[in-house]
Design a protein around this motif. Structure first.
Motif, PDB file in Angstrom:
ATOM      1  N   ARG A   7      48.707 -23.340  11.251  1.00  9.45           N
ATOM      2  CA  ARG A   7      47.292 -23.599  11.014  1.00  9.45           C
ATOM      3  C   ARG A   7      47.101 -24.912  10.239  1.00  9.45           C
ATOM      4  O   ARG A   7      46.143 -25.652  10.484  1.00  9.45           O
ATOM      5  CB  ARG A   7      46.667 -22.434  10.243  1.00  9.45           C
ATOM      6  CG  ARG A   7      45.183 -22.633   9.954  1.00  9.45           C
ATOM      7  CD  ARG A   7      44.454 -21.322   9.733  1.00  9.45           C
ATOM      8  NE  ARG A   7      45.079 -20.476   8.740  1.00  9.45           N
ATOM      9  CZ  ARG A   7      44.705 -19.214   8.523  1.00  9.45           C
ATOM     10  NH1 ARG A   7      43.736 -18.668   9.251  1.00  9.45           N
ATOM     11  NH2 ARG A   7      45.309 -18.480   7.605  1.00  9.45           N
ATOM     12  N   ALA A   8      48.002 -25.205   9.307  1.00  9.16           N
ATOM     13  CA  ALA A   8      47.859 -26.411   8.496  1.00  9.16           C
ATOM     14  C   ALA A   8      48.228 -27.671   9.258  1.00  9.16           C
ATOM     15  O   ALA A   8      47.673 -28.744   8.985  1.00  9.16           O
ATOM     16  CB  ALA A   8      48.724 -26.300   7.241  1.00  9.16           C
ATOM     17  N   THR A   9      49.166 -27.565  10.207  1.00  2.00           N
ATOM     18  CA  THR A   9      49.681 -28.770  10.866  1.00  2.00           C
ATOM     19  C   THR A   9      49.290 -28.891  12.325  1.00  2.00           C
ATOM     20  O   THR A   9      49.309 -29.994  12.882  1.00  2.00           O
ATOM     21  CB  THR A   9      51.218 -28.796  10.801  1.00  2.00           C
ATOM     22  OG1 THR A   9      51.747 -27.747  11.621  1.00  2.00           O
ATOM     23  CG2 THR A   9      51.703 -28.644   9.369  1.00  2.00           C
ATOM     24  N   GLY A  10      49.009 -27.767  12.971  1.00  2.00           N
ATOM     25  CA  GLY A  10      48.762 -27.783  14.405  1.00  2.00           C
ATOM     26  C   GLY A  10      50.022 -27.928  15.234  1.00  2.00           C
ATOM     27  O   GLY A  10      49.946 -28.051  16.465  1.00  2.00           O
ATOM     28  N   GLU A  11      51.194 -27.886  14.600  1.00  5.27           N
ATOM     29  CA  GLU A  11      52.434 -28.121  15.324  1.00  5.27           C
ATOM     30  C   GLU A  11      52.883 -26.876  16.087  1.00  5.27           C
ATOM     31  O   GLU A  11      52.941 -25.769  15.546  1.00  5.27           O
ATOM     32  CB  GLU A  11      53.531 -28.572  14.365  1.00  5.27           C
ATOM     33  CG  GLU A  11      53.257 -29.943  13.765  1.00  5.27           C
ATOM     34  CD  GLU A  11      54.397 -30.433  12.898  1.00  5.27           C
ATOM     35  OE1 GLU A  11      55.510 -29.865  12.997  1.00  5.27           O
ATOM     36  OE2 GLU A  11      54.178 -31.372  12.125  1.00  5.27           O
ATOM     37  N   ALA A  12      53.255 -27.081  17.348  1.00 11.30           N
ATOM     38  CA  ALA A  12      53.624 -25.970  18.217  1.00 11.30           C
ATOM     39  C   ALA A  12      54.891 -25.263  17.761  1.00 11.30           C
ATOM     40  O   ALA A  12      55.060 -24.063  18.002  1.00 11.30           O
ATOM     41  CB  ALA A  12      53.800 -26.475  19.652  1.00 11.30           C
ATOM     42  N   ALA A  13      55.797 -25.986  17.097  1.00  9.08           N
ATOM     43  CA  ALA A  13      57.056 -25.372  16.675  1.00  9.08           C
ATOM     44  C   ALA A  13      56.818 -24.183  15.748  1.00  9.08           C
ATOM     45  O   ALA A  13      57.548 -23.184  15.808  1.00  9.08           O
ATOM     46  CB  ALA A  13      57.937 -26.407  15.985  1.00  9.08           C
ATOM     47  N   TYR A  14      55.815 -24.281  14.895  1.00  8.25           N
ATOM     48  CA  TYR A  14      55.529 -23.164  13.996  1.00  8.25           C
ATOM     49  C   TYR A  14      54.935 -21.976  14.760  1.00  8.25           C
ATOM     50  O   TYR A  14      55.208 -20.817  14.423  1.00  8.25           O
ATOM     51  CB  TYR A  14      54.597 -23.614  12.876  1.00  8.25           C
ATOM     52  CG  TYR A  14      55.237 -24.601  11.932  1.00  8.25           C
ATOM     53  CD1 TYR A  14      56.408 -24.293  11.251  1.00  8.25           C
ATOM     54  CD2 TYR A  14      54.664 -25.858  11.722  1.00  8.25           C
ATOM     55  CE1 TYR A  14      57.002 -25.215  10.376  1.00  8.25           C
ATOM     56  CE2 TYR A  14      55.239 -26.783  10.858  1.00  8.25           C
ATOM     57  CZ  TYR A  14      56.414 -26.454  10.194  1.00  8.25           C
ATOM     58  OH  TYR A  14      56.998 -27.355   9.335  1.00  8.25           O
ATOM     59  N   ALA A  15      54.140 -22.241  15.773  1.00  7.62           N
ATOM     60  CA  ALA A  15      53.628 -21.157  16.612  1.00  7.62           C
ATOM     61  C   ALA A  15      54.774 -20.477  17.356  1.00  7.62           C
ATOM     62  O   ALA A  15      54.774 -19.245  17.524  1.00  7.62           O
ATOM     63  CB  ALA A  15      52.602 -21.698  17.601  1.00  7.62           C
TER      64      ALA A  15
END
Length: 410
Positions: free
Chosen positions: A333-341
């Motif tokens: 949520r903070a970065t928008g980075e797909a890796a965290y999803a």
């Protein structure tokens, strides 16, 4: 680190995932409701979800359950208001030390020590009850915060001390990071419940000492145990490495939990947040994953490593996976980075396969190195707090605390 996305561009859950999480949260409350102890507070659940006979209520368990029920109440669970009240009344009576002030660790044992860990959870439970509008919540919160400031808060250090004797006359020389971590959590909740900036400022001071100080200076291998001058005791409990509250070495789940708390503090501070906070959150999470996940030939997070990244206690704790789920979502949520999803999906897939009991939705609390049920460190299933928070966090708006998010509407 990329800028935090505007709310309209923040990640949204697919409808099917939101429904799954809603159902999982309801089932966890179903299980948690069985912990109600008629003698006061909430008791210890066994592996079958039954109250353990003859085991008196403990303050930290009662507080975690009360906090969980407060969130459930604000999520529209009709049963939860009475359960919040049961917890609040136990903290005002059964578990309270009327002679010396503060709270007993265990009901009926007034001669036991007074722990910052348990008192931080009293603050959390009281803040959450206040957030629901409970008529006694604010009085309980004021009492709990007063005890924290009078007995545990060290203004010079910007940290809390760990344990007193029952009468507040002897302070143990041990200092611990675990109690400070939950103090950050509880002070953020208190700030949201009261609107008083002092609790956010104190939470920030603790987090700064621990994350930007102790963790960064040890390359994110966070020491947990210190002497009274706050010098690390790296061999503490080397002969008892699986201690449930003071394990030897690096506690992998705490690296991940501090990562999430760092982002919550950043959210609370907004534009005033220190520049180091977002990067530290990423580094802590990366260290926990790289040094703790699948490092001994089987999937799962080991409980602890030594300071050379070698696994020590290989049992897999449910709460570590729950924290990984919550941290991955918060980072996404903070970065928008797909890796965290992708990590969020990976941790949930592991939890569903190995931890979530299809029978009732509760989580197996401990697995061995082969992902089979174990009870080396923990027995039973007394704690729905981590699992419930991981389940509901993606349903909530961004906030500095769970009660702050819940009050904002789900």
């Amino acid at each position: 680190m990329p800028e935090t996305p505007h709310p309209e561009s923040a990640p949204r859950l697919p409808e099917t995932e939101a429904r799954r999480l809603d159902d999982a949260a309801t089932r966890l409350v179903d299980v948690a409701a069985h912990s109600l102890d008629p003698a006061g507070g909430f008791g210890w659940l066994d592996d079958a979800g039954r109250l353990t006979p003859g085991r008196p209520a403990e303050t930290w368990v009662t507080c975690r359950m009360t906090h969980t029920f407060a969130l459930a109440h604000l999520h529209g669970d009709a049963r939860a208001a009475d359960l919040v009240d049961h917890g609040v009344q136990a903290l005002r009576t059964t578990l309270h030390d009327d002679r010396h002030g503060g709270w007993m660790s265990v009901a009926g044992r007034p001669d036991g020590g007074k722990e910052a860990y348990a008192h931080a959870f009293v603050v959390l439970a009281a803040a959450s009850a206040t957030g629901t509008g409970h008529p006694d919540g604010r009085a309980l919160l004021d009492d709990a915060l007063g005890v924290m400031v009078d007995h545990f808060w060290d203004e010079d250090e910007g940290l809390v001390v760990d344990q007193w004797d029952a009468s507040w006359t002897r302070l143990d020389p041990y200092r611990g990071v675990n109690a400070n971590m939950h103090t950050v959590e509880s002070f953020l909740a208190a700030a949201d419940a009261t609107g008083d900036r002092v609790w956010l400022d104190r939470a920030t001071r603790v987090l700064t000492r621990v994350v930007d100080g102790f963790a960064r200076s040890h390359d994110w291998r966070l020491p947990e145990h210190f002497d009274e001058q706050w010098r690390p005791m790296l061999d503490h409990n080397v002969d008892n490495p699986g201690h449930p509250f003071q394990p030897y070495g690096v506690t992998i789940g705490h690296l991940i939990e501090w990562s999430r708390l760092s982002l919550h503090v950043a959210t609370a501070l907004g534009d005033a947040a220190p520049a180091w906070l977002p990067g530290a959150a990423r580094d802590l999470y990366a260290a926990g994953v790289q040094r703790g996940w699948d490092v001994d030939g089987a999937p799962g997070f080991v409980y602890t490593t030594d300071f050379h990244d070698r696994p020590v206690v290989r049992e897999r704790m449910h709460w570590v996976v729950a924290e990984a789920i919550a941290a991955a979502w918060t980072l996404h949520r903070a970065t928008g980075e797909a890796a965290y999803a992708e990590d969020y999906d990976r941790w949930w897939a592991y939890a569903v396969r190995h931890l979530v009991d299809a029978r009732d939705g509760s989580w197996v609390h401990e697995l061995d190195a082969h992902n089979e049920p174990s009870s080396v460190v923990w027995s039973g299933r007394p704690d729905v707090y981590h699992a419930y928070e991981a389940t509901v966090l993606p349903l909530m708006p961004e906030a500095a605390s769970f009660i702050g998010a819940a009050r904002g509407g789900w």
